[in-house]
Design an enzyme around this catalytic site. Structure first.
Site, PDB file in Angstrom:
ATOM      1  N   CYS A 161       0.817  -1.226   0.000  1.00 12.35           N
ATOM      2  CA  CYS A 161       0.000   0.000   0.000  1.00 12.35           C
ATOM      3  C   CYS A 161       0.847   1.271   0.000  1.00 12.35           C
ATOM      4  CB  CYS A 161      -0.947   0.011   1.190  1.00 12.35           C
ATOM      5  SG  CYS A 161      -2.154  -1.325   1.134  1.00 12.35           S
ATOM      6  N   HIS A 167      -3.259   7.564   2.249  1.00 11.64           N
ATOM      7  CA  HIS A 167      -3.651   6.240   1.766  1.00 11.64           C
ATOM      8  C   HIS A 167      -5.003   5.913   2.398  1.00 11.64           C
ATOM      9  CE1 HIS A 167      -3.960   2.097   0.878  1.00 11.64           C
ATOM     10  NE2 HIS A 167      -3.671   1.687   2.099  1.00 11.64           N
ATOM     11  N   ASN A 176     -10.141   0.065   0.163  1.00 15.15           N
ATOM     12  CA  ASN A 176      -8.682   0.179   0.106  1.00 15.15           C
ATOM     13  C   ASN A 176      -8.203  -0.348  -1.251  1.00 15.15           C
ATOM     14  OD1 ASN A 176      -5.918  -0.093   0.383  1.00 15.15           O
ATOM     15  ND2 ASN A 176      -6.000  -1.025   2.417  1.00 15.15           N
TER      16      ASN A 176
END
Ligand code: COA
Length: 327
Positions: free
Chosen positions: A118, A254, A284
Site C-alpha cells: 500500500c 492512503h 482500500n
C-alpha cells in the site's frame, strides 16, 4: 546543493472498474457473514469497485495513465519512464510497467515495477523524483494499479470486505528549478521494518508456493502501527521542509480506514474537509488509493495550483512513507 530540476505533477488520472458494490451487495454475492453497519463503523467503507473478467492491473493502469497525460497536455512520446506500484501484477514478468508502456504506445525510455504494497505509490514517486532531479528522465508516469479482488480469501471476513480494485496515475514533468515557482515535489520520506513482515502478507508467490496466495492480516496490530508510524512520518516530512501544520492545504492519505484517516487529520489540526477521502466509495485500493484521490480532487477543483499537498501511506512490509508536493 539545489537540484537543477523540480518534479512537477503536471497531470493526474484515475480509473475505476464499472461495477460498484455496496457492503450489502458484496456480502450477498460472496456469502459473507457481516453487516453494513459493522463495516461502516469499523472502517468507513460503504462501497468498492470490482474489476470485470477481462480487466488487469495493466489495462486499468493504462487507462489512468492516459487520463494523466491528457490532463498534462502531454503525449506518450514525452514519457521517458513508466514506474508502476502494484502488488497484483499481470504476471511476474514482463513488468506491469512494460505492459502499460506498450498499451499506451510509449516507445522510448524504461519501465519497471515497485513492490511496497500500500506504500507503493509513495515509493514510486520517490524513485521518480530522485531520477528526475538527477536528470535521468524528464517525463515520468508514476502509476498505482491494483486488482485485489483476485488475491482475497472471500471466506475471511476480516480482510475481504476491506479492499477494492482501481488505478491512479500522475505524470511528472522536470521543470528547471528557477522556473518552477516553488511547484513540484518538495521531499519524500521512506521507511520499512521487515521484522513485521507477517502481520500483513500475501501468503504465497511465484518463488515460494508457486501460486498467488491471498491477503492475511492481523488487523489490530496493523492499526496500531499505522497510527504511530504515520504520525511520525508526517512530522518528519514537515520538519524536513521547515513547514508546520498550517502550511498544508490538503492531506491526501492512503485510504485504508476512515478511523486512521481521521486520526491523521486530527494530528495535523486539519478539519476533515481539508482531507481527501475516497475510502467510503473505493475501499482500500492499495497502491492506487493516493493517485486516485489526487485525480478526484484535481477534477472537482479542490486541489488548486499552488496548494501544498501532504501524502502518507503504510502497508505490507511493513513499509510506510510520506511525500510533500506543491501543485
Ligand atoms: N463483519 C462482521 N464481523 C467481523 C468482520 C466483518 N467483516 N470482520 C471481523 N469481524 C469480527 C471478528 O470475527 C471479531 O469477532 P469476535 O470478537 O467474535 O472474535 C470482531 O469482529 C472483532 O475483530 P477484530 O479484528 O478485532 O476487529 P477490529 O475492531 O480490530 O476491526 C479491522 C478490524 C480490520 C477493521 C481493523 O483492525 C483495522 O482497520 N485494521 C487496520 C487495517 C488496515 O488499515 N489495513 C491496511 C493497511 S494498508
Amino acid at each position: 546543493m539545489t537540484a537543477a530540476f523540480r518534479s512537477v505533477i503536471a497531470g493526474t488520472g484515475g480509473y475505476l472498474p464499472e461495477r460498484s458494490l455496496s457492503n450489502a451487495e458484496l456480502a450477498a454475492w460472496k456469502g459473507i457473514e457481516t453487516s453494513d453497519a459493522w463495516i461502516i463503523e469499523r472502517t468507513g467503507i460503504r462501497r468498492r469497485h470490482i474489476a470485470a473478467e477481462g480487466e488487469t492491473a495493466s489495462s486499468m493502469g493504462a487507462a489512468a495513465a492516459l487520463a494523466a497525460l491528457a490532463e498534462a497536455g502531454a503525449s506518450p512520446a514525452e514519457v521517458d519512464a513508466v514506474i508502476v506500484a502494484t502488488a497484483t501484477p499481470d504476471s511476474a514478468f514482463p513488468s506491469t510497467a512494460a505492459r502499460i508502456q506498450g498499451r499506451i504506445g510509449a516507445t522510448r525510455g524504461f519501465a519497471f515495477d515497485v513492490a511496497a504494497a500500500c506504500t507503493g505509490f509513495v515509493y514510486a514517486l520517490s524513485i521518480a523524483d530522485a531520477m528526475m532531479r538527477a536528470g535521468q528522465a524528464r517525463g515520468v508516469l508514476v502509476i498505482g494499479t491494483e486488482i485485489y479482488s483476485r488475491i482475497l480469501d472471500w471466506t475471511d471476513r476480516g480482510t475481504c470486505v476491506l479492499f477494492g480494485d482501481g488505478a491512479g496515475a500522475v505524470f511528472l514533468r522536470a521543470v528547471p528549478t528557477a522556473e518552477a515557482g516553488g511547484r513540484g515535489l518538495l521531499s519524500t520520506h521512506l521507511h520499512a521494518d521487515g521484522s513485521h513482515a507477517d502481520i500483513l502478507v500475501v501468503d504465497g508467490g511465484a518463488g515460494s508456493t508457486g501460486g498467488t496466495g491471498v491477503v492475511r492480516m492481523s488487523g489490530r496490530e496493523v492499526f496500531k502501527h499505522a497510527v504511530t508510524k504515520l504520525a511520525a512520518v508526517v512530522d518528519e516530512a514537515l520538519a524536513a521542509n521547515g513547514l508546520g501544520h498550517g502550511d498544508v492545504a490538503w492531506l491526501v492519505p492512503h485510504q485504508a480506514n476512515l478511523r486512521i484517516i481521521e486520526a491523521m487529520g486530527k494530528k495535523l489540526h486539519l478539519p476533515l474537509d481539508r482531507v481527501v477521502v475516497t475510502v467510503d466509495r473505493h475501499a482500500n485500493t492499495s497502491a492506487a488509493s493516493i493517485p486516485l484521490a489526487l485525480a478526484e480532487a484535481r477534477r472537482d477543483g479542490r486541489i488548486r495550483s499552488g496548494d501544498l499537498v501532504l501524502m502518507e501511506a503504510i502497508g505490507g512490509g511493513l513499509t510506510w512513507g510520506a511525500a510533500l508536493a506543491r501543485f
